[in-house]
Design an enzyme around this catalytic site. Structure first.
Site, PDB file in Angstrom:
ATOM      1  N   ARG A 105      -8.617  16.977 -17.956  1.00  0.00           N
ATOM      2  CA  ARG A 105      -7.763  15.858 -18.517  1.00  0.00           C
ATOM      3  C   ARG A 105      -8.220  15.345 -19.859  1.00  0.00           C
ATOM      4  O   ARG A 105      -7.935  16.211 -20.801  1.00  0.00           O
ATOM      5  CB  ARG A 105      -7.797  14.698 -17.454  1.00  0.00           C
ATOM      6  CG  ARG A 105      -6.633  13.745 -17.464  1.00  0.00           C
ATOM      7  CD  ARG A 105      -6.533  12.651 -16.254  1.00  0.00           C
ATOM      8  NE  ARG A 105      -7.705  12.124 -16.385  1.00  0.00           N
ATOM      9  CZ  ARG A 105      -7.864  10.905 -15.582  1.00  0.00           C
ATOM     10  NH1 ARG A 105      -6.856  10.511 -14.714  1.00  0.00           N
ATOM     11  NH2 ARG A 105      -8.762  10.063 -15.543  1.00  0.00           N
ATOM     12  N   LYS A 157      -7.112  -1.448 -14.674  1.00  0.00           N
ATOM     13  CA  LYS A 157      -5.906  -1.012 -15.136  1.00  0.00           C
ATOM     14  C   LYS A 157      -4.890  -1.234 -13.901  1.00  0.00           C
ATOM     15  O   LYS A 157      -5.061  -1.732 -12.987  1.00  0.00           O
ATOM     16  CB  LYS A 157      -6.094   0.546 -15.157  1.00  0.00           C
ATOM     17  CG  LYS A 157      -6.412   1.365 -13.997  1.00  0.00           C
ATOM     18  CD  LYS A 157      -7.245   2.667 -14.315  1.00  0.00           C
ATOM     19  CE  LYS A 157      -7.554   3.363 -13.127  1.00  0.00           C
ATOM     20  NZ  LYS A 157      -8.015   4.865 -13.215  1.00  0.00           N
ATOM     21  N   MET A 190      15.928  -2.271  -1.030  1.00  0.00           N
ATOM     22  CA  MET A 190      15.255  -2.554  -2.201  1.00  0.00           C
ATOM     23  C   MET A 190      14.748  -3.821  -2.162  1.00  0.00           C
ATOM     24  O   MET A 190      13.320  -4.106  -2.692  1.00  0.00           O
ATOM     25  CB  MET A 190      16.343  -2.755  -3.443  1.00  0.00           C
ATOM     26  CG  MET A 190      15.626  -2.976  -4.792  1.00  0.00           C
ATOM     27  SD  MET A 190      16.858  -3.178  -6.068  1.00  0.00           S
ATOM     28  CE  MET A 190      17.506  -1.453  -6.334  1.00  0.00           C
ATOM     29  N   TYR A 195      21.151   0.886   5.988  1.00  0.00           N
ATOM     30  CA  TYR A 195      21.876   1.974   5.116  1.00  0.00           C
ATOM     31  C   TYR A 195      21.855   3.080   5.973  1.00  0.00           C
ATOM     32  O   TYR A 195      20.683   3.494   6.438  1.00  0.00           O
ATOM     33  CB  TYR A 195      21.332   2.082   3.865  1.00  0.00           C
ATOM     34  CG  TYR A 195      21.286   1.044   2.782  1.00  0.00           C
ATOM     35  CD1 TYR A 195      22.798   0.622   2.480  1.00  0.00           C
ATOM     36  CD2 TYR A 195      20.407   0.326   2.335  1.00  0.00           C
ATOM     37  CE1 TYR A 195      23.151  -0.347   1.630  1.00  0.00           C
ATOM     38  CE2 TYR A 195      20.549  -0.799   1.420  1.00  0.00           C
ATOM     39  CZ  TYR A 195      22.038  -1.056   0.925  1.00  0.00           C
ATOM     40  OH  TYR A 195      22.267  -2.012   0.182  1.00  0.00           O
TER      41      TYR A 195
END
Ligand code: PLP
Length: 372
Positions: A132, A38, A313, A265
């Site tokens: 779950r 997954k 980023m 930043y």
């Protein structure tokens, strides 16, 4: 295509094969590995990992969603693909068209699957304590009713352990309680003449801490990729696991930072002395946690160097003061080995206050994946 351009993942398939063999050695002889692939095979790249695993003789896989399963079929994976999560009724045609195996989440979901009107392959999920997915183990009447639904081709029964990574008395007691509940469901079904389903319950730590449990499959994820969730974890079985993934990037530019100047930043880092700094072409959009700002380390030509300032980023800044052998274009290792220095995914996870599973599964789609 610029291979190894800006930032990339290298996959060591020999290590993957080594890890598969380690698990085959630990597991009882008739238990098959059903790798958890997954989230793009925990960020590694599901197409590359699954084709490599198929070549190693692996036939069964599990994923989180129908769309992940379809991606694997399109990549040519022909074995059983079990969807561990919820599939919405409007996607039921996909289950039939691509021969996927869906988890029965509970009795009412079983009826929805049956109402689709075409034969569907399923494994029945049992809730033994995680609360779950799965029909609660004590609802044995409901569980038996699922076998009466004509359109469901039931090939498996499974549950999931939720504290198998811990070895305290309380955690081991809870795990054995879960196993007992699961076996008792399987026994009740057998007593009613219901047979022919495979069983599975263990993920990585279920195998590593409870190696002698007997099931037909083991849904191994994180450890198959050669990573532990947290650094230096001791497990009952002694597995020699080797990391499959390295995460690399490049130095873009090098410049001085003068004493008293701040950078990045928010100007969160100030030079106490004359420094040399470098910009590296990888950032939080690639999956480097922003919480590693002023905290993490990377390897540059075998030197452990600090991440300084806030992670951006697409880029981050490092301290290369005193390193004479560093030039623009040089490789930077964020996860992996360089000579005798190594940063494990679990080291990065620890600094970022998470587990390696989260670090790896969030590695971004901009990264090239290269099998070596
Ligand atoms: C993710 C997952 C696994 C694999 O877990 P690991 O700890 O990574 O081995 C197994 N089973 C289920 C139901 C999962 O969701």
């Amino acid at each position: 295509m610029y291979q190894k351009g800006r930032a990339w993942i290298e996959l060591n398939m020999e290590n993957l094969s080594h890890n598969v063999k380690q698990f085959q050695k630990i597991l009882p002889p008739h238990c098959a590995i059903m790798p958890a692939v997954k989230a793009n095979a925990y960020g590694h790249g599901a197409d590359l990992i699954c084709s490599a695993l198929e070549h190693m003789g692996i036939k069964d896989f599990c994923v989180a969603s129908a769309s992940e399963a379809v991606e694997l079929r399109k990549a040519g994976i022909s074995g059983q693909i079990l969807i561990l999560g919820y599939t919405s009724p409007h996607q039921f045609p996909v289950l039939a068209d691509y021969h996927l195996t869906q988890t029965v989440i509970d009795y009412s979901y079983a009826k929805e699957l049956n109402d689709y009107g075409k034969p569907l392959c399923v494994h029945v999920g049992i809730d033994t304590g995680m609360h779950r997915l799965g029909e609660r183990s004590e609802n044995i009447e409901n569980i038996c009713q699922i076998w009466k639904l004509k359109n469901l081709k039931i090939t498996g029964l499974y549950s999931h352990l939720c504290v198998s990574d811990g070895n305290s008395d309380a955690e081991r007691k809870f795990t054995f309680m879960q196993v007992k509940k699961f076996y008792s469901v399987a026994d009740s079904l057998h007593k009613k003449g219901i047979h022919g389903f495979k069983t599975h319950m263990q993920g990585s730590y279920g195998v590593l801490n409870y190696p002698s449990l007997k099931f037909d499959y083991a849904r191994v994820g994180i450890a198959l990729y050669g990573a532990f969730s947290a650094p230096q974890e001791k497990t009952v079985a002694n597995a020699d696991l080797k990391p499959v993934l390295s995460l690399k990037s490049r130095i873009e530019c090098i410049k001085p930072l003068h004493s008293g100047e701040a950078l990045g930043y928010g100007l969160t880092f100030t030079a106490a002395d004359e420094m040399t700094i470098a910009a590296v072409s990888i950032g939080y959009a690639d999956g480097i946690p922003r919480s590693l700002s002023n905290k993490g380390n990377v390897l540059v030509n075998g030197h452990k160097t600090a991440i300084i300032g806030r992670i951006c980023m697409d880029q981050l800044l490092i301290d290369v003061s005193g390193l004479s052998d560093v030039s623009p274009g040089d490789e930077v290792t964020l996860i992996g080995k360089y000579q005798n220095q190594e940063i494990l995914a679990s080291d990065m996870a620890l600094s970022a206050d998470t587990i390696s599973n989260e670090i790896l599964s969030r590695l971004g789609s901009r990264l090239e994946r290269i099998a070596i």
